[in-house]
Structures are given as C-alpha cells and as structure tokens.
Design a protein around this motif. Sequence first.
Motif, PDB file in Angstrom:
ATOM      1  N   VAL A  87     -34.529  47.777 -26.620  1.00 15.08           N
ATOM      2  CA  VAL A  87     -35.904  47.753 -27.132  1.00 15.08           C
ATOM      3  C   VAL A  87     -36.792  47.267 -25.998  1.00 15.08           C
ATOM      4  O   VAL A  87     -36.608  46.142 -25.510  1.00 15.08           O
ATOM      5  N   PRO A  88     -37.736  48.073 -25.520  1.00 12.85           N
ATOM      6  CA  PRO A  88     -38.575  47.650 -24.397  1.00 12.85           C
ATOM      7  C   PRO A  88     -39.256  46.309 -24.662  1.00 12.85           C
ATOM      8  O   PRO A  88     -39.826  46.086 -25.732  1.00 12.85           O
ATOM      9  N   GLY A  89     -39.146  45.419 -23.690  1.00 13.11           N
ATOM     10  CA  GLY A  89     -39.784  44.120 -23.794  1.00 13.11           C
ATOM     11  C   GLY A  89     -38.996  43.075 -24.556  1.00 13.11           C
ATOM     12  O   GLY A  89     -39.400  41.911 -24.610  1.00 13.11           O
ATOM     13  N   ARG A  90     -37.851  43.457 -25.153  1.00 10.70           N
ATOM     14  CA  ARG A  90     -37.078  42.487 -25.943  1.00 10.70           C
ATOM     15  C   ARG A  90     -36.177  41.635 -25.053  1.00 10.70           C
ATOM     16  O   ARG A  90     -35.975  40.463 -25.307  1.00 10.70           O
ATOM     17  N   TYR A  91     -35.539  42.222 -24.067  1.00 11.26           N
ATOM     18  CA  TYR A  91     -34.678  41.531 -23.108  1.00 11.26           C
ATOM     19  C   TYR A  91     -33.555  40.742 -23.784  1.00 11.26           C
ATOM     20  O   TYR A  91     -33.301  39.598 -23.470  1.00 11.26           O
ATOM     21  N   PHE A  92     -32.893  41.428 -24.716  1.00 13.91           N
ATOM     22  CA  PHE A  92     -31.722  40.838 -25.367  1.00 13.91           C
ATOM     23  C   PHE A  92     -30.520  41.186 -24.504  1.00 13.91           C
ATOM     24  O   PHE A  92     -30.186  42.353 -24.307  1.00 13.91           O
ATOM     25  N   LEU A  93     -29.840  40.189 -23.959  1.00 19.60           N
ATOM     26  CA  LEU A  93     -28.924  40.356 -22.840  1.00 19.60           C
ATOM     27  C   LEU A  93     -27.838  41.420 -23.033  1.00 19.60           C
ATOM     28  O   LEU A  93     -27.523  42.144 -22.075  1.00 19.60           O
ATOM     29  N   PRO A  94     -27.206  41.581 -24.199  1.00 19.22           N
ATOM     30  CA  PRO A  94     -26.171  42.623 -24.310  1.00 19.22           C
ATOM     31  C   PRO A  94     -26.671  44.020 -23.949  1.00 19.22           C
ATOM     32  O   PRO A  94     -25.866  44.872 -23.546  1.00 19.22           O
ATOM     33  N   GLU A  95     -27.975  44.265 -24.065  1.00 14.99           N
ATOM     34  CA  GLU A  95     -28.520  45.592 -23.760  1.00 14.99           C
ATOM     35  C   GLU A  95     -28.221  46.032 -22.326  1.00 14.99           C
ATOM     36  O   GLU A  95     -28.125  47.238 -22.060  1.00 14.99           O
ATOM     37  N   ILE A  96     -28.096  45.095 -21.410  1.00 12.66           N
ATOM     38  CA  ILE A  96     -28.019  45.427 -19.995  1.00 12.66           C
ATOM     39  C   ILE A  96     -26.585  45.456 -19.465  1.00 12.66           C
ATOM     40  O   ILE A  96     -26.355  45.784 -18.301  1.00 12.66           O
ATOM     41  N   PHE A 244     -39.108  36.281 -13.564  1.00 16.83           N
ATOM     42  CA  PHE A 244     -38.662  36.267 -12.179  1.00 16.83           C
ATOM     43  C   PHE A 244     -39.782  36.867 -11.327  1.00 16.83           C
ATOM     44  O   PHE A 244     -40.146  38.024 -11.521  1.00 16.83           O
ATOM     45  N   GLY A 245     -40.332  36.078 -10.434  1.00 18.04           N
ATOM     46  CA  GLY A 245     -41.415  36.568  -9.595  1.00 18.04           C
ATOM     47  C   GLY A 245     -42.611  37.030 -10.385  1.00 18.04           C
ATOM     48  O   GLY A 245     -43.289  37.986  -9.998  1.00 18.04           O
ATOM     49  N   GLY A 246     -42.848  36.370 -11.509  1.00 17.00           N
ATOM     50  CA  GLY A 246     -43.987  36.726 -12.346  1.00 17.00           C
ATOM     51  C   GLY A 246     -43.763  37.905 -13.259  1.00 17.00           C
ATOM     52  O   GLY A 246     -44.677  38.309 -13.990  1.00 17.00           O
ATOM     53  N   LYS A 247     -42.543  38.459 -13.299  1.00 14.03           N
ATOM     54  CA  LYS A 247     -42.240  39.608 -14.144  1.00 14.03           C
ATOM     55  C   LYS A 247     -41.154  39.239 -15.141  1.00 14.03           C
ATOM     56  O   LYS A 247     -40.224  38.504 -14.804  1.00 14.03           O
ATOM     57  N   PRO A 248     -41.229  39.750 -16.378  1.00  7.01           N
ATOM     58  CA  PRO A 248     -40.206  39.424 -17.381  1.00  7.01           C
ATOM     59  C   PRO A 248     -38.887  40.110 -17.063  1.00  7.01           C
ATOM     60  O   PRO A 248     -38.842  41.159 -16.404  1.00  7.01           O
ATOM     61  N   ALA A 415      -3.321  52.719   3.190  1.00  4.90           N
ATOM     62  CA  ALA A 415      -4.202  51.555   3.117  1.00  4.90           C
ATOM     63  C   ALA A 415      -5.117  51.701   1.915  1.00  4.90           C
ATOM     64  O   ALA A 415      -5.693  52.767   1.681  1.00  4.90           O
ATOM     65  N   LEU A 416      -5.273  50.632   1.158  1.00  4.03           N
ATOM     66  CA  LEU A 416      -6.020  50.703  -0.098  1.00  4.03           C
ATOM     67  C   LEU A 416      -7.510  50.491   0.139  1.00  4.03           C
ATOM     68  O   LEU A 416      -7.947  49.487   0.691  1.00  4.03           O
ATOM     69  N   ASP A 417      -8.287  51.466  -0.314  1.00  8.71           N
ATOM     70  CA  ASP A 417      -9.733  51.473  -0.193  1.00  8.71           C
ATOM     71  C   ASP A 417     -10.344  50.911  -1.480  1.00  8.71           C
ATOM     72  O   ASP A 417      -9.622  50.530  -2.405  1.00  8.71           O
ATOM     73  N   LEU A 418     -11.677  50.900  -1.579  1.00 13.68           N
ATOM     74  CA  LEU A 418     -12.344  50.327  -2.741  1.00 13.68           C
ATOM     75  C   LEU A 418     -13.513  51.195  -3.189  1.00 13.68           C
ATOM     76  O   LEU A 418     -14.313  51.663  -2.363  1.00 13.68           O
ATOM     77  N   PHE A 419     -13.605  51.373  -4.504  1.00  9.84           N
ATOM     78  CA  PHE A 419     -14.786  51.970  -5.134  1.00  9.84           C
ATOM     79  C   PHE A 419     -15.478  50.886  -5.952  1.00  9.84           C
ATOM     80  O   PHE A 419     -14.810  50.108  -6.649  1.00  9.84           O
ATOM     81  N   ILE A 420     -16.811  50.834  -5.894  1.00  5.78           N
ATOM     82  CA  ILE A 420     -17.572  49.838  -6.642  1.00  5.78           C
ATOM     83  C   ILE A 420     -18.752  50.513  -7.334  1.00  5.78           C
ATOM     84  O   ILE A 420     -19.509  51.277  -6.713  1.00  5.78           O
ATOM     85  N   ALA A 421     -18.898  50.258  -8.631  1.00  5.53           N
ATOM     86  CA  ALA A 421     -20.076  50.688  -9.379  1.00  5.53           C
ATOM     87  C   ALA A 421     -21.143  49.604  -9.266  1.00  5.53           C
ATOM     88  O   ALA A 421     -20.853  48.417  -9.425  1.00  5.53           O
ATOM     89  N   ASN A 422     -22.392  50.011  -9.000  1.00  4.04           N
ATOM     90  CA  ASN A 422     -23.472  49.063  -8.748  1.00  4.04           C
ATOM     91  C   ASN A 422     -24.653  49.302  -9.668  1.00  4.04           C
ATOM     92  O   ASN A 422     -24.893  50.422 -10.129  1.00  4.04           O
ATOM     93  N   GLY A 423     -25.425  48.250  -9.895  1.00  5.83           N
ATOM     94  CA  GLY A 423     -26.664  48.339 -10.675  1.00  5.83           C
ATOM     95  C   GLY A 423     -27.155  46.953 -11.034  1.00  5.83           C
ATOM     96  O   GLY A 423     -26.349  46.063 -11.334  1.00  5.83           O
ATOM     97  N   HIS A 424     -28.466  46.749 -11.002  1.00  6.88           N
ATOM     98  CA  HIS A 424     -29.033  45.412 -11.222  1.00  6.88           C
ATOM     99  C   HIS A 424     -29.080  45.087 -12.716  1.00  6.88           C
ATOM    100  O   HIS A 424     -28.788  45.917 -13.576  1.00  6.88           O
ATOM    101  N   VAL A 425     -29.459  43.821 -13.015  1.00  5.78           N
ATOM    102  CA  VAL A 425     -29.437  43.336 -14.394  1.00  5.78           C
ATOM    103  C   VAL A 425     -30.743  42.686 -14.846  1.00  5.78           C
ATOM    104  O   VAL A 425     -30.872  42.346 -16.023  1.00  5.78           O
ATOM    105  N   LEU A 426     -31.715  42.502 -13.956  1.00  7.57           N
ATOM    106  CA  LEU A 426     -32.929  41.788 -14.370  1.00  7.57           C
ATOM    107  C   LEU A 426     -33.799  42.622 -15.299  1.00  7.57           C
ATOM    108  O   LEU A 426     -34.469  42.082 -16.176  1.00  7.57           O
ATOM    109  N   ASP A 431     -37.338  45.553  -8.780  1.00  7.47           N
ATOM    110  CA  ASP A 431     -36.846  46.505  -7.793  1.00  7.47           C
ATOM    111  C   ASP A 431     -36.016  45.762  -6.745  1.00  7.47           C
ATOM    112  O   ASP A 431     -36.453  44.715  -6.256  1.00  7.47           O
ATOM    113  N   PRO A 432     -34.796  46.268  -6.426  1.00  7.40           N
ATOM    114  CA  PRO A 432     -34.194  47.496  -6.958  1.00  7.40           C
ATOM    115  C   PRO A 432     -33.582  47.270  -8.338  1.00  7.40           C
ATOM    116  O   PRO A 432     -33.256  46.141  -8.699  1.00  7.40           O
ATOM    117  N   PHE A 433     -33.438  48.348  -9.082  1.00  3.12           N
ATOM    118  CA  PHE A 433     -32.817  48.300 -10.404  1.00  3.12           C
ATOM    119  C   PHE A 433     -31.590  49.205 -10.386  1.00  3.12           C
ATOM    120  O   PHE A 433     -30.457  48.743 -10.320  1.00  3.12           O
TER     121      PHE A 433
END
Length: 595
Positions: A87-96, A244-248, A415-426, A431-433
């Motif tokens: 829900v935009p503006g709700r920021y209920f943590l499980p959403e992210i 954070f930095g003046g932004k919700p 030799a074992l390499d690594l894959f990583i999924a990325n994305g922000h949580v704020l 930015d970045p998101f």
Amino acid sequence: MSGPSSESLAILLLAGWICGCGSAPNPDEVPSAPPAVTASRESAAASAQQSDAAQPAVSSETELTRPAFVDRAEELQLDHTFYTDTVPGRYFLPEIMCGGMAWFDFDLDGWSDLYLTNGARLKDPDPTDQAHRHRFFRNVGGQRFEDRGHVSRLGHNGYGQGTAVGDFNQDGFPDLFVSCYGPNRLYRNLGDGTFEDATASLGERAPQWSTGAVFADFDADGDLDLFVANYMDVNWQTHKSCTFGGKPGYCGPGDYNSQPDWLFINDGTGRFEERSAEFGLVGDRGNGLAVAWADLDEDRLPELYVANDMAPNFLFTRSGANGSTPYLDAAGRAGCAVSGNGQNEASMGIALADFDRDGLPDLYLTHYYHHKNTLYHNLGGMLFEDDSYRTRVAALSKERLGFGCMALDYDRDGALDLFIANGHVLGPEHDPFQMPPSLIRNDGRGRFDDVSSLAGNYFETSRLGRGVGGADFDNDGDLDLAITHLDHPVALLRNETETARRWIGVCLSTPSRIRAVGGKVELIQGNHREVRHLWDGGSYYSTSDDRVLLAVPGSGRFIVRVEWPDGQRVEYDDLAPNRYWILHPTANPRSWSEE
C-alpha cells in the motif's frame, strides 16, 4: 500425472535409496535445450565503510569461459509474481521482503520440481482468497513446468516467506515446511502426487514472523527435527514508518524487538515439541533471516549457523558444549559473528562452499548497501577470519544490497563462483532502489571478479531481487537458477555456458533417508582436486537441489571419493561422467539411467 515406475520405486524404497531425487534419463536421451529467444541502518553503513582498491581486471589461473544465462521462465510456462500487498505510503515491513522457493523432486521421477511462496492480504487476511495462493510447478522432463498447486493441495494462501524440505516421517518422499508472516504450514508428502496438511503436529503457538528454516537431526536420534528462525515483532500495534534523509521509508531492525527462534524436536511418531531453550538454541538477540546446517569444523557434529539482520550471527555447536544444554553459541569466539572490524552486519543470505580450495567450507553472507558482503575464511578448528577484502568480495558488493546467493561452478573449471540477487529495502523514494544482480567468478585462488556484464540480458536490468534457489532442472550437468523479485515475475536462468568440460553428479543416499550433512564428495584427477561439502539450508528463504555437481576438467580417468558422516570413506574409479549417480554406503553405485 506421471511418476516413477512401480518396479523402480520399489527397488529404491527397499534399498533405502531415496535421497530427494528419483530416476533420471540417460544423459544421451535428455531433450535438447529450448530454442533461443531474442533478446539508524544509514549510520551503521557509514561506520562500516573502508577504502577499497579499484576493481581489478578479470584474471585467473584458468582461461575465462564466457558465462551465458538465459531467462527461460516464460517459455517453460513458469509464471508467478509474488503478491506483496504493498500500500503506497504505508511502509509495513513485510511488503518489502518478498518470498522464496523450494526445489525438490516431490514425485521421485528424477526432475526437480519448484514450489514458490506467495503473499496475501496483510491486514484482515481473507482465508477464502483464491487469487494469491502459493504455486507449485511439476517439472515435465525439463521441457516445461505444469501448475500442480491445486491438484497437489499445496496452494494455501498465507503470507509465505521461506521453505525447508526433508523426509520427517521417513517414508521415502520429501515433505515441505513453509514459513510465513503469520501461521506456518507443514505438509506431508503422501507419495501419490498429493500432500496433506500436517501443521497440527507442530503444536499450538502464537504466530510470529518466521523466515529461514531447516530440517536436521538436532538430537541425533535418527529422525529429522525442524529449526525455524523468527525475525521481529512487526505487527499492526508496533508498526511505524521511518525517515531517511528527509524521505519516508521502511524501518529496520533497530526499530523493533527481535523474536526467539524455534526448535521442533521430532518424537519419532510424526509429532513435534518446541524445545529451543532446552537445547541451547537461544541467542541474545536474533532477527534471523537465513540458516545453514553444516559441519564447519569436520568433527562429524554439524553446526547451525543463523544469519541475523543487524545483530551478531549465531553459530550453535555441540563441540565443547559440556554445560547444561547440548548446544552453545560459539560465533563470537569463532570469528563469524560480526565483521572483521567488529561491526554488526545486516545478514540476509548464506552460501557455503570451499571457495579457496583448501578442503574446508567457507561462509559467504550478503549484506546491506554500502556495507559489504562478507566471506569468512575457514581456518580450521572452528576459527574463521573476515577475508572479504583480499578476496575482493567487499569491493564488488559495496554498491549493492544483497539477498539470496548461490555458490555454483558455472563454467566447470572446478572453482565455485557466486550469484547474488540485489535490491534495496528503504522504499521507492530512495535511490538506488532496484539493482542488477551479480555474477562473480572465482579465479581459482579464492579471489573474485565481476563477470555480470558478460552473462546475458538478465544481468543488464535492475530489479528488486530476493530469493535464489539453484537446481539442474534440465539434468544437463550445470546449475540453473530461479530468482524471485518484488513486482516482477520469477526468473528461471538456464545456464547455457558453452564448455567442453565433463561433469559428474552425485546423490548421497542413507538408510535413514536423512541428508548426509557432514559428509563430503571429492573429485581427484591428477593434481586437480575439488571438494563439495554436504550441507542444508542457506540462500534467502529458499531450498535448492540437494544433488552434488562436480567438474571433470581433464579428459583422463578420475576418482570420486566419498566421506560419509560417520567417517567411512569409499573411492570410485569407474563412474562414467556426464550423468548422475546414486551412492549408498553399503551398496554398489547406481546410475540414474539404470532406474
């Protein structure tokens, strides 16, 4: 729905050879690949920063093989997008936070099937909601995925998070646990293509926000118990948004209380009792997101490692636990609780492998933006050091926020390499998101280079990546990857890297039908030696294919050496390459093409 023949299944059951996978076709008969398609967290981050050298050019002891991964989800009819109920503006943590998955061969036909968790309405959930049920896809010969959620009775509608797979009733068929924000679910595999809800066997307790989980024999009585990590007390009474930095944005672990984890001990009759305090699996502060069950000091007594978000990680061990409980938390003295400079890190995902090829399992953890991902080098004797800077994983992760991660040898160089999924949580105001994923190549000496830009179109797009699970879904001898995202369909990255190197796949089967954690498989060819340790759990909210893949770099003969959890060693010098083998401590090896 097709499955194993009654004759081959009877042979497997009588031999006690069910190890999470069944018969598979001869590799010469594997269908060809589908046609190609066209183309305060902020303050903690600041205090954790250190200067890094510029990213080096790709260098290696072996010739670079160009990686090639293609998202085949749509053409293979794997269609799922996690419902966040944002829900935009709700920021209920499980959403992210999104959800994960489980790769497992539920019908023992030799092909890894895929379960994907889903979200639901977070406030005033509707138990009759049919639109956002969890999804279960049967793998049809590596050529397509068939939606079996309704038929299998795995399509419940809770707000799903993580998974664990294990045969808790030892009937030969893998069962499934699903952690949730809210009531969890335990499913018993009936062996006829369907599951029944066995959640009542876990007993009554108030729902929490459950995350990572793993089946393991914690009391060493020969059956599987269940550990479940719990996150924080985020609910409608404690809910808040932060600035954070003046932004919700979404608040972090510093704004909520942690919740105790659970250990469910199997009484041998299919019922469980919660006994975490009695067993010593209680830390000072949790916030657990990922768990791993592995023998980290090679004493044949596996440890439980818990990755905690902005709190010291746990390492529960029986080694030296001679007090009032069977386990004690040794992470602090072992050097794998916090970073090398003493900082708590926001641990999200776990990968475990012998990255530097010294024969010992190392730990890789994903972390927060402008922190670093951490590689704990295993020194032996239950001691680790933060080796993130020498190995270059720090330099390659500072501009990312990592979640699910997977160790894989994408180019079969050993030799074992690594894959990583990325994305922000704020949240989207920051930015970045969205962020691109990472593929980092092991140079053969335990140092890494970023080869993401070479790996295909999927790596050129930014998303909110979360869960990662690996499986050789097409049985062609390399690991493929499924990735969940927020607001974007699941991806199925088929490994289409071209290499002439041979391979061999191994499934270690035990009479108890418990995964052979603490065992290891070695491939020896001349001076070449590679080790794969048997463990369970890991990544973020996800369960991966339990088979072991090893590269055969040269053209000559090779030896496969298996060390079982009880210390027994067996060598095989006549296993044909380019196929999977079922190995049992007291029986002759069987190729899956023989089933």
